[in-house]
Every structure is written in C-alpha cells, then in structure tokens.
Design a protein around this motif. Structure first.
Motif, PDB file in Angstrom:
ATOM      1  N   LEU A  55      17.958   7.129  31.446  1.00  0.00           N
ATOM      2  CA  LEU A  55      16.949   7.195  30.386  1.00  0.00           C
ATOM      3  C   LEU A  55      17.608   7.370  29.023  1.00  0.00           C
ATOM      4  CD1 LEU A  55      14.190   9.423  32.036  1.00  0.00           C
ATOM      5  CD2 LEU A  55      14.124   6.971  31.633  1.00  0.00           C
ATOM      6  N   ASP A  56      18.618   8.234  28.946  1.00  0.00           N
ATOM      7  CA  ASP A  56      19.313   8.463  27.678  1.00  0.00           C
ATOM      8  C   ASP A  56      20.042   7.204  27.203  1.00  0.00           C
ATOM      9  OD1 ASP A  56      20.139  10.202  25.526  1.00  0.00           O
ATOM     10  OD2 ASP A  56      22.153  10.073  26.409  1.00  0.00           O
ATOM     11  N   SER A  80      20.272   2.631  23.591  1.00  0.00           N
ATOM     12  CA  SER A  80      20.439   1.192  23.350  1.00  0.00           C
ATOM     13  C   SER A  80      19.280   0.637  22.529  1.00  0.00           C
ATOM     14  CB  SER A  80      20.589   0.433  24.664  1.00  0.00           C
ATOM     15  OG  SER A  80      19.373   0.423  25.366  1.00  0.00           O
ATOM     16  N   VAL A  81      18.082   1.184  22.715  1.00  0.00           N
ATOM     17  CA  VAL A  81      16.928   0.718  21.936  1.00  0.00           C
ATOM     18  C   VAL A  81      17.011   1.237  20.503  1.00  0.00           C
ATOM     19  CG1 VAL A  81      14.427   0.896  21.690  1.00  0.00           C
ATOM     20  CG2 VAL A  81      15.420   0.436  23.917  1.00  0.00           C
ATOM     21  N   VAL A  82      17.278   2.524  20.334  1.00  0.00           N
ATOM     22  CA  VAL A  82      17.327   3.114  18.991  1.00  0.00           C
ATOM     23  C   VAL A  82      18.506   2.549  18.197  1.00  0.00           C
ATOM     24  CG1 VAL A  82      17.618   5.267  17.715  1.00  0.00           C
ATOM     25  CG2 VAL A  82      16.086   5.187  19.668  1.00  0.00           C
ATOM     26  N   ASN A 142      13.400  11.360  19.409  1.00  0.00           N
ATOM     27  CA  ASN A 142      12.705  12.581  19.841  1.00  0.00           C
ATOM     28  C   ASN A 142      11.350  12.262  20.472  1.00  0.00           C
ATOM     29  OD1 ASN A 142      14.811  14.178  18.964  1.00  0.00           O
ATOM     30  ND2 ASN A 142      13.899  14.564  16.969  1.00  0.00           N
ATOM     31  N   SER A 143      10.637  11.329  19.879  1.00  0.00           N
ATOM     32  CA  SER A 143       9.321  10.956  20.403  1.00  0.00           C
ATOM     33  C   SER A 143       9.448  10.343  21.799  1.00  0.00           C
ATOM     34  CB  SER A 143       8.652   9.971  19.455  1.00  0.00           C
ATOM     35  OG  SER A 143       7.435   9.530  19.979  1.00  0.00           O
ATOM     36  N   ALA A 144      10.357   9.395  21.942  1.00  0.00           N
ATOM     37  CA  ALA A 144      10.543   8.763  23.256  1.00  0.00           C
ATOM     38  C   ALA A 144      11.061   9.771  24.271  1.00  0.00           C
ATOM     39  CB  ALA A 144      11.498   7.587  23.138  1.00  0.00           C
ATOM     40  N   ASN A 145      11.963  10.637  23.835  1.00  0.00           N
ATOM     41  CA  ASN A 145      12.521  11.642  24.745  1.00  0.00           C
ATOM     42  C   ASN A 145      11.425  12.597  25.218  1.00  0.00           C
ATOM     43  OD1 ASN A 145      14.522  12.745  26.245  1.00  0.00           O
ATOM     44  ND2 ASN A 145      15.422  13.937  24.600  1.00  0.00           N
ATOM     45  N   ILE A 170       6.533  12.545  31.264  1.00  0.00           N
ATOM     46  CA  ILE A 170       6.368  11.744  32.483  1.00  0.00           C
ATOM     47  C   ILE A 170       7.116  12.392  33.647  1.00  0.00           C
ATOM     48  CG2 ILE A 170       6.944   9.534  33.560  1.00  0.00           C
ATOM     49  CD1 ILE A 170       6.406   8.251  30.767  1.00  0.00           C
ATOM     50  N   LEU A 171       8.333  12.849  33.378  1.00  0.00           N
ATOM     51  CA  LEU A 171       9.121  13.502  34.426  1.00  0.00           C
ATOM     52  C   LEU A 171       8.415  14.758  34.934  1.00  0.00           C
ATOM     53  CD1 LEU A 171      12.718  13.142  32.948  1.00  0.00           C
ATOM     54  CD2 LEU A 171      11.700  11.818  34.803  1.00  0.00           C
ATOM     55  N   MET A 172       7.796  15.505  34.036  1.00  0.00           N
ATOM     56  CA  MET A 172       7.068  16.710  34.438  1.00  0.00           C
ATOM     57  C   MET A 172       5.781  16.337  35.173  1.00  0.00           C
ATOM     58  SD  MET A 172       8.881  19.256  33.538  1.00  0.00           S
ATOM     59  CE  MET A 172       7.818  20.659  33.484  1.00  0.00           C
TER      60      MET A 172
END
Length: 185
Positions: free
Chosen positions: A32-33, A38-40, A76-79, A85-87
């Motif tokens: 995910l990171d 890669s997107v940012v 930060n928003s995507a993270n 979602i993970l939670m």
C-alpha cells in the motif's frame, strides 16, 4: 471434532482485542505504501511550474510549498482511507489468522504434531473424499443441465417455426377451400 478446531482458532483470533501483526499484514502495508508513493510521486513540482509559469517565476518558494502541502494532503488522506479500510475489514486479525493456519499446515505437513492422514478417523477421510466426488458430480450435472437447457431452447425455436408454418398452411388451405366453395356455388 477435529474439523472444528481451525474454525474455533480463527474465531478466537478474530474476536481477540489485539492481534499480532503478521508477515502478510506487514507486506500488505508495504505494498500500500509503495502504491501510494508511486501515485503521489507522479505529481511533480516541475509539472506544477509548467502549469503555472507566472507563479513559478514570481514566487517559486510558495509554489514549492503548495506542492509539498498538496502531496502531503494526498498522502495523508489516502493513508487514512487505507487505514479505515484495514480496520473495517479487520485485516490485521484476518491476516494473522491466515499466517497461523499456514504455520499449522506446514507443521502438520512436516509431521511435527504427529497427526497424519492415516491417524484421521475413517469418517473424516470419507467426508473429505465424498466432498470432492460431490463437487465433481455437481459440476457434471450443471454441465448436463446447461446442455439440456440449450437443447430445449433450440426445440422451442423449431416448434415456433413449425407452428408458424402450420398456421400459414392452414390459412392458405382455408382460403383455397373458401375459393373452391365459392366456385362450386
């Protein structure tokens, strides 16, 4: 009874308040990171300079600060969305349970717990074999059903064609009889 142990183990891990972060969970976070980076990272300062050339000449420091703020906000928003979602799906516990099941399977395969297929009850062995046989039979029956449904659809089309032909011939015959009766009068 042995068949229920993995389910109970899985439920215990999922219901426990703290789940250890396993290898798969850390790998998921790493993926995910990397994906987020890669997107940012495609949002480059040079592109921003190209979009706003006037600002790039007048106040390049503010444009660079804006770029950093936007990048930071996106990250930060995507993270936080990823974490939500993970939670929501309790991924840490689920992946931890998966790690435990895989470890258990490897240990069982290596014979560390001493239980082999020959030590299973005959009922368990038969249930395992019967399930595979039933799945194969269901697949065969589904295939046969699909063939019969196709054959039925083709028969219905042919039947409708015959009905249309018969109706046309009946109408033609009735018209002929009508003309013959009319001529015979």
């Amino acid at each position: 009874m042995d068949d229920l142990q993995p389910q109970r183990f899985d439920e215990e891990i999922l219901l426990s308040s703290s789940c250890p972060d396993g290898v798969r969970y850390h790998k998921l976070l790493s993926v995910l990171d990397r994906s987020l980076s890669s997107v940012v990272d495609t949002f480059k300062l040079e592109d921003l300079y190209a979009i706003f050339p006037g600002l790039a000449e007048e106040i390049p420091e503010k444009l660079a600060d804006s770029h950093e703020q936007i990048s930071s906000y996106l990250r930060n928003s995507a993270n936080s969305d990823f974490q939500e979602i993970l939670m929501q799906y309790n991924m840490a516990c689920r992946l931890s349970a998966l790690d435990a099941l895989i470890r258990e399977a490897i240990e069982r395969k290596q014979g560390s717990d001493g239980q082999s297929v020959s030590s299973l009850s005959p009922e368990s062995i038969n249930r395992g074999r019967a399930a595979a046989i039933k799945r194969a039979e269901i697949a065969r029956l589904k295939e046969k059903l699909a063939g019969l449904q196709k054959e039925n659809a083709e028969s219905i089309v042919r039947l409708n064609e015959y009905r249309a032909t018969m109706s046309a011939e009946q109408a033609s015959l009735e018209a002929t009889i009508f003309h013959v009766e009319k001529l015979s009068e």
